[in-house]
Design an enzyme around this catalytic site. Structure first.
Site, PDB file in Angstrom:
ATOM      1  N   THR A   4      -1.911  -0.513  -4.296  1.00 49.69           N
ATOM      2  CA  THR A   4      -2.889   0.576  -4.371  1.00 49.69           C
ATOM      3  C   THR A   4      -2.245   1.858  -3.860  1.00 49.69           C
ATOM      4  O   THR A   4      -1.393   1.811  -2.954  1.00 49.69           O
ATOM      5  CB  THR A   4      -4.164   0.240  -3.569  1.00 49.69           C
ATOM      6  OG1 THR A   4      -5.205   1.186  -3.897  1.00 49.69           O
ATOM      7  CG2 THR A   4      -3.920   0.278  -2.078  1.00 49.69           C
ATOM      8  N   ILE A  42       0.821  -1.201   0.000  1.00 43.84           N
ATOM      9  CA  ILE A  42       0.000   0.000   0.000  1.00 43.84           C
ATOM     10  C   ILE A  42       0.863   1.264   0.000  1.00 43.84           C
ATOM     11  O   ILE A  42       1.915   1.302   0.642  1.00 43.84           O
ATOM     12  CB  ILE A  42      -0.921  -0.005   1.240  1.00 43.84           C
ATOM     13  CG1 ILE A  42      -1.861  -1.234   1.198  1.00 43.84           C
ATOM     14  CG2 ILE A  42      -1.721   1.279   1.356  1.00 43.84           C
ATOM     15  CD1 ILE A  42      -2.588  -1.496   2.508  1.00 43.84           C
ATOM     16  N   CYS A  43       0.398   2.300  -0.722  1.00 45.12           N
ATOM     17  CA  CYS A  43       1.028   3.616  -0.695  1.00 45.12           C
ATOM     18  C   CYS A  43       2.451   3.548  -1.243  1.00 45.12           C
ATOM     19  O   CYS A  43       2.657   3.137  -2.378  1.00 45.12           O
ATOM     20  CB  CYS A  43       0.980   4.158   0.733  1.00 45.12           C
ATOM     21  SG  CYS A  43       1.428   5.899   0.917  1.00 45.12           S
ATOM     22  N   ILE A  44       3.463   3.900  -0.458  1.00 41.91           N
ATOM     23  CA  ILE A  44       4.849   3.881  -0.910  1.00 41.91           C
ATOM     24  C   ILE A  44       5.495   2.510  -0.730  1.00 41.91           C
ATOM     25  O   ILE A  44       6.574   2.260  -1.274  1.00 41.91           O
ATOM     26  CB  ILE A  44       5.682   4.960  -0.164  1.00 41.91           C
ATOM     27  CG1 ILE A  44       7.036   5.211  -0.847  1.00 41.91           C
ATOM     28  CG2 ILE A  44       5.868   4.564   1.302  1.00 41.91           C
ATOM     29  CD1 ILE A  44       6.942   5.717  -2.272  1.00 41.91           C
TER      30      ILE A  44
END
Length: 217
Positions: free
Chosen positions: A189, A134-136
């Site tokens: 995501t 997720i994210c970074i």
């Protein structure tokens, strides 16, 4: 009941795990009838940030101890994680993923990934078990796998170029959606790489958890 490993990197977006992302992940796992098993590295975090001012603080905190704040103490050292006892793995973002689980924040394409995390991710992949980042957090993947993966960190061009330089196939993706590398069972995501509020971040995270659990069937 499926057991989903969740690897946290502290507590707080600027120096640890992004709390909203972690909590939404844990909630989505519970609502799906699965069990989250949380882990974090048992060592000092890279830095401590005052989340009111954004400034560094002159103190030291432990990644595992800080992550335990999110899990109400129900968490284990990352060194104890075993792919044999998990059905899936999810890694929320926050700067901790780029500071404590890797040094992507400071080293970019030359970064290194925590050895215990890299070993766990590799073992999960070899066992054919799905994983979500997720994210970074997806930025660590090109350093773990010696072959290109389809992944996303959203639409940030500069970060996407770094990931492609590292060998990844970056796919632009809106906050509410996911990118799935079907061959390798890797789901990613953007979450707070793009989100402007909690509801936006949650939409993609919930979809990611759902897809990871479906791939664990």
């Amino acid at each position: 009941m499926k057991r989903v490993g969740v690897v946290l990197s502290g507590c707080g977006v600027y120096d640890g795990a992004e709390i909203y992302e972690a909590v939404v992940t844990l909630l989505a796992i519970a609502r799906a009838g699965a069990q989250a098993v949380c882990f974090a590295p048992d060592r000092p975090q890279v830095d401590v940030i005052n989340h009111l001012t954004g400034e560094k603080m002159a103190e030291t905190r432990n990644v595992l101890v800080e992550a335990a704040r999110i899990t109400r103490g129900n968490i284990h050292p990352l060194s104890q994680a075993s792919a044999d006892r998990l059905d899936a793995l999810i890694v929320p973002g926050g700067f901790g993923a780029a500071k404590n689980l890797s040094d992507f924040a400071s080293q970019g394409s030359e970064c290194r990934v925590d050895e215990a995390l890299a070993a766990l991710v590799t073992a999960m992949h070899r066992a054919g078990k799905p994983q979500g980042f997720i994210c970074i957090a997806p930025a660590m993947l090109p350093k773990i796998f010696p072959f290109p993966l389809r992944l996303t960190i959203g639409t940030d061009i500069d970060t996407a170029e770094v990931l492609e330089e590292m060998g990844a196939e970056h796919v632009p993706c809106p906050v509410e959606d996911i990118v799935v590398d079907e061959d390798n069972k890797i789901v990613t995501t953007p979450a707070w790489m793009l989100a402007e509020n909690l509801a936006e971040a949650a939409s993609g995270i919930e979809k990611l958890v759902s897809r990871v659990l479906a791939l664990a069937e």
